[in-house]
Design a protein around this motif. Sequence first.
Motif, PDB file in Angstrom:
ATOM      1  N   PHE A  19       0.879  -1.173   0.000  1.00  0.00           N
ATOM      2  CA  PHE A  19       0.000   0.000   0.000  1.00  0.00           C
ATOM      3  C   PHE A  19       0.915   1.222   0.000  1.00  0.00           C
ATOM      4  N   VAL A  20       0.782   2.075  -1.010  1.00  0.00           N
ATOM      5  CA  VAL A  20       1.646   3.251  -1.160  1.00  0.00           C
ATOM      6  C   VAL A  20       0.794   4.508  -1.035  1.00  0.00           C
ATOM      7  N   THR A  21       0.981   5.261   0.063  1.00  0.00           N
ATOM      8  CA  THR A  21       0.271   6.528   0.204  1.00  0.00           C
ATOM      9  C   THR A  21       0.964   7.570  -0.663  1.00  0.00           C
ATOM     10  N   GLY A  22       0.200   8.528  -1.150  1.00  0.00           N
ATOM     11  CA  GLY A  22       0.776   9.499  -2.075  1.00  0.00           C
ATOM     12  C   GLY A  22       1.258   8.784  -3.330  1.00  0.00           C
ATOM     13  N   SER A  46      -4.366   7.984  -2.300  1.00  0.00           N
ATOM     14  CA  SER A  46      -4.188   9.425  -2.474  1.00  0.00           C
ATOM     15  C   SER A  46      -5.548  10.085  -2.275  1.00  0.00           C
ATOM     16  N   ARG A  47      -5.551  11.410  -2.108  1.00  0.00           N
ATOM     17  CA  ARG A  47      -6.810  12.141  -1.936  1.00  0.00           C
ATOM     18  C   ARG A  47      -7.553  12.345  -3.234  1.00  0.00           C
ATOM     19  N   ASN A  48      -6.864  12.293  -4.367  1.00  0.00           N
ATOM     20  CA  ASN A  48      -7.440  12.699  -5.637  1.00  0.00           C
ATOM     21  C   ASN A  48      -7.767  11.487  -6.511  1.00  0.00           C
ATOM     22  N   ALA A  49      -9.065  11.221  -6.712  1.00  0.00           N
ATOM     23  CA  ALA A  49      -9.506  10.049  -7.472  1.00  0.00           C
ATOM     24  C   ALA A  49      -9.022  10.075  -8.924  1.00  0.00           C
ATOM     25  N   CYS A  73      -7.661   7.894  -0.246  1.00  0.00           N
ATOM     26  CA  CYS A  73      -7.195   7.805   1.132  1.00  0.00           C
ATOM     27  C   CYS A  73      -6.573   9.139   1.534  1.00  0.00           C
ATOM     28  N   ASN A  74      -7.251   9.836   2.424  1.00  0.00           N
ATOM     29  CA  ASN A  74      -6.737  11.092   2.960  1.00  0.00           C
ATOM     30  C   ASN A  74      -6.103  10.772   4.308  1.00  0.00           C
ATOM     31  N   VAL A  85      -7.888   1.069   4.133  1.00  0.00           N
ATOM     32  CA  VAL A  85      -7.213  -0.130   4.645  1.00  0.00           C
ATOM     33  C   VAL A  85      -8.183  -1.311   4.645  1.00  0.00           C
ATOM     34  N   ASP A  86      -9.397  -1.095   5.127  1.00  0.00           N
ATOM     35  CA  ASP A  86     -10.395  -2.170   5.134  1.00  0.00           C
ATOM     36  C   ASP A  86     -10.654  -2.681   3.724  1.00  0.00           C
ATOM     37  N   TRP A  87     -10.776  -1.758   2.774  1.00  0.00           N
ATOM     38  CA  TRP A  87     -11.007  -2.144   1.384  1.00  0.00           C
ATOM     39  C   TRP A  87      -9.843  -2.973   0.853  1.00  0.00           C
ATOM     40  N   ALA A  88      -8.608  -2.522   1.099  1.00  0.00           N
ATOM     41  CA  ALA A  88      -7.430  -3.243   0.603  1.00  0.00           C
ATOM     42  C   ALA A  88      -7.349  -4.643   1.199  1.00  0.00           C
ATOM     43  N   VAL A  89      -7.606  -4.751   2.493  1.00  0.00           N
ATOM     44  CA  VAL A  89      -7.551  -6.064   3.149  1.00  0.00           C
ATOM     45  C   VAL A  89      -8.663  -6.967   2.606  1.00  0.00           C
TER      46      VAL A  89
END
Length: 135
Positions: A19-22, A46-49, A73-74, A85-89
């Motif tokens: 999982f990579v933020t940003g 990321s915040r931007n879809a 993900c903000n 996180v719930d979605w990824a898991v």
Amino acid sequence: MFRDPTIFRADLFKGQVAFVTGGATGIGLHIAGELRLLGAHVVLGSRNAEKLEAGQAQLEAVEGPGRVAHHVCNIRDSDSIAAAVDWAVEDFGRIDLLVNNAGGQFPSPVVAMPEKGWDAVIETNLTGTFRMTQA
């Protein structure tokens, strides 16, 4: 845009979920691309879809055994983190690697920086990183 890895074994992260933020642009997208080349499934946050969709499209053009997905993900919002996180898991079964790449800055000499700017930097770079790691 992405290069073949040079010093790492091609299957170093085979089957692992990163999982990579940003992860939609810049350094985060390049880290995600490298992880994909090294065999990982990659989730971009990321915040931007719109940027996430474009980033995912770029990563899908990279040949790799893993899947690529994204979720808004903000990191300044605990509910947004929990949802991502719930979605990824749920979708991938687990998260093995977290790259806390998301961050921000408020370019200003400290004497001219408003308190609101300082708070935003701390909330993003420190508290957001803590929240993601905890989740």
